[in-house]
Design an enzyme around this catalytic site. Structure first.
Site, PDB file in Angstrom:
ATOM      1  N   VAL A   1       0.829  -1.137   0.092  1.00  0.00           N
ATOM      2  CA  VAL A   1      -0.046  -0.009  -0.051  1.00  0.00           C
ATOM      3  C   VAL A   1       0.996   1.195   0.034  1.00  0.00           C
ATOM      4  O   VAL A   1       2.029   1.369   0.579  1.00  0.00           O
ATOM      5  CB  VAL A   1      -0.914  -0.047   1.347  1.00  0.00           C
ATOM      6  N   CYS A   2       0.443   2.448  -0.646  1.00  0.00           N
ATOM      7  CA  CYS A   2       0.879   3.747  -0.803  1.00  0.00           C
ATOM      8  C   CYS A   2      -0.217   4.619  -0.526  1.00  0.00           C
ATOM      9  O   CYS A   2      -1.232   4.356   0.088  1.00  0.00           O
ATOM     10  CB  CYS A   2       1.702   3.981  -1.854  1.00  0.00           C
ATOM     11  N   LYS A   3      -0.065   5.800  -0.869  1.00  0.00           N
ATOM     12  CA  LYS A   3      -1.177   6.843  -0.712  1.00  0.00           C
ATOM     13  C   LYS A   3      -2.204   6.464  -1.671  1.00  0.00           C
ATOM     14  O   LYS A   3      -3.379   6.433  -1.288  1.00  0.00           O
ATOM     15  CB  LYS A   3      -0.854   8.093  -0.737  1.00  0.00           C
TER      16      LYS A   3
END
Length: 99
Positions: free
Chosen positions: A50-52
């Site tokens: 996951v990232c933003k």
């Protein structure tokens, strides 16, 4: 949707993003550190990355899959995670948020 018990949630955002708010029990390794720190990730587990918003994590998923991990991109990133009502936390007394 809960993650399988043998799964890892890998957050590849930068330190300031992580400090502002992250998923409980996530593992934090910034994207730029993945090649040198991939050995810290259990290669027998499913790795949800996951990232933003999903762009950086998609690139990390491509890399991890190429080097032998079972990696899956978390579509929509932490923005979608938080919008879906999933928990976020900080490691200090301030209110958690996604930046």
């Amino acid at each position: 949707m809960p993650f399988p018990s043998a799964a890892i949630l890998l957050d590849v955002r930068e330190d300031d993003e992580w400090q502002a708010g992250h998923a409980p029990d996530a593992v934090h390794i910034p994207m730029g550190d993945i090649p040198s720190r991939a050995g810290e990730i259990d290669n027998q587990s499913e790795v949800y990355v996951v990232c933003k918003a999903g762009g950086r994590s998609a690139r990390v998923v491509e890399y991890l899959n190429r080097v032998g991990y079972d990696a899956i991109n978390v579509d929509g990133g932490m923005l979608a995670w938080h919008a879906a009502g999933r928990p976020i936390q900080r490691d200090d007394a301030h209110e958690a948020r996604i930046i």
